[in-house]
Design a protein around this motif. Structure first.
Motif, PDB file in Angstrom:
ATOM      1  N   GLU A 137       9.334  20.118   4.588  1.00  7.28           N
ATOM      2  CA  GLU A 137       8.859  19.169   5.585  1.00  7.28           C
ATOM      3  C   GLU A 137       9.691  19.173   6.862  1.00  7.28           C
ATOM      4  OE1 GLU A 137       8.073  15.336   3.904  1.00  7.28           O
ATOM      5  OE2 GLU A 137       6.702  16.164   2.412  1.00  7.28           O
TER       6      GLU A 137
ATOM      7  N   ALA B  52      -0.801  15.063   3.909  1.00 11.38           N
ATOM      8  CA  ALA B  52      -0.405  13.809   3.271  1.00 11.38           C
ATOM      9  C   ALA B  52      -0.605  12.672   4.265  1.00 11.38           C
ATOM     10  CB  ALA B  52       1.051  13.888   2.831  1.00 11.38           C
ATOM     11  N   SER B  53      -1.625  11.877   4.060  1.00  7.82           N
ATOM     12  CA  SER B  53      -1.917  10.786   4.987  1.00  7.82           C
ATOM     13  C   SER B  53      -1.021   9.570   4.757  1.00  7.82           C
ATOM     14  CB  SER B  53      -3.384  10.379   4.884  1.00  7.82           C
ATOM     15  OG  SER B  53      -3.663   9.944   3.566  1.00  7.82           O
ATOM     16  N   ASP B  54      -0.299   9.569   3.641  1.00  4.45           N
ATOM     17  CA  ASP B  54       0.528   8.411   3.296  1.00  4.45           C
ATOM     18  C   ASP B  54       1.978   8.521   3.752  1.00  4.45           C
ATOM     19  OD1 ASP B  54       1.014  10.494   1.532  1.00  4.45           O
ATOM     20  OD2 ASP B  54       1.436   9.165  -0.160  1.00  4.45           O
ATOM     21  N   ARG B  55       2.353   9.639   4.378  1.00  2.00           N
ATOM     22  CA  ARG B  55       3.733   9.776   4.831  1.00  2.00           C
ATOM     23  C   ARG B  55       3.822  10.691   6.040  1.00  2.00           C
ATOM     24  NH1 ARG B  55       3.360  13.331   0.629  1.00  2.00           N
ATOM     25  NH2 ARG B  55       4.425  15.301   0.863  1.00  2.00           N
ATOM     26  N   LEU B  56       4.951  10.571   6.747  1.00  2.00           N
ATOM     27  CA  LEU B  56       5.226  11.392   7.930  1.00  2.00           C
ATOM     28  C   LEU B  56       6.543  12.116   7.737  1.00  2.00           C
ATOM     29  CD1 LEU B  56       4.407   8.808  10.740  1.00  2.00           C
ATOM     30  CD2 LEU B  56       2.993  10.736  10.040  1.00  2.00           C
ATOM     31  N   THR B  57       6.663  13.268   8.386  1.00  2.00           N
ATOM     32  CA  THR B  57       7.941  13.972   8.399  1.00  2.00           C
ATOM     33  C   THR B  57       8.869  13.267   9.383  1.00  2.00           C
ATOM     34  OG1 THR B  57       7.355  15.467  10.203  1.00  2.00           O
ATOM     35  CG2 THR B  57       6.746  16.163   7.969  1.00  2.00           C
TER      36      THR B  57
ATOM     37  N   HIS C 108       2.116  14.579   9.692  1.00  2.00           N
ATOM     38  CA  HIS C 108       1.662  14.484   8.307  1.00  2.00           C
ATOM     39  C   HIS C 108       1.842  15.872   7.694  1.00  2.00           C
ATOM     40  CE1 HIS C 108      -0.083  10.472   8.521  1.00  2.00           C
ATOM     41  NE2 HIS C 108      -0.557  10.802   9.713  1.00  2.00           N
TER      42      HIS C 108
ATOM     43  N   GLN D 176       0.251  19.289   1.754  1.00  2.00           N
ATOM     44  CA  GLN D 176       0.569  19.064   0.348  1.00  2.00           C
ATOM     45  C   GLN D 176      -0.514  19.678  -0.528  1.00  2.00           C
ATOM     46  OE1 GLN D 176       0.706  14.879  -0.512  1.00  2.00           O
ATOM     47  NE2 GLN D 176      -1.486  14.595  -0.293  1.00  2.00           N
TER      48      GLN D 176
END
Length: 82
Positions: A11, A32-37, A42, A45
């Motif tokens: 990431e 991954a819509s639930d987290r950011l680098t 996004h 995954q």
């Protein structure tokens, strides 16, 4: 028996460009819509690990080299002697 594979996304380098998602022949990748680098992207995954074959297309098209692909090694079956 189908070959199984999996990926590891670094990431620190993934910029969420979606090239890996677009070119995946098995269509098992997504963002991954639930987290950011840490850089605010996004990351890619593996959405469906059971269908990944470890074909390495995602790693080849990744412009940042953020994807490492692993493949399950099939056990070698000796041929039957007649």
């Amino acid at each position: 028996m189908a070959v199984k594979g999996w990926i590891q996304v670094d990431e620190r380098f993934c910029k969420g460009c979606e090239l890996c998602v677009h070119f995946c022949p098995q269509q098992v990748l997504g963002l991954a819509s639930d987290r950011l680098t840490l850089k605010g992207y996004h990351p890619a995954q593996l959405l469906d690990p059971e269908r990944c074959t470890g074909c390495e297309v995602c790693a080849v098209v990744c412009p940042e080299g953020a994807i490492t692909v692993y493949r399950q090694v099939r056990p070698r079956v000796p041929e039957a002697v007649a």
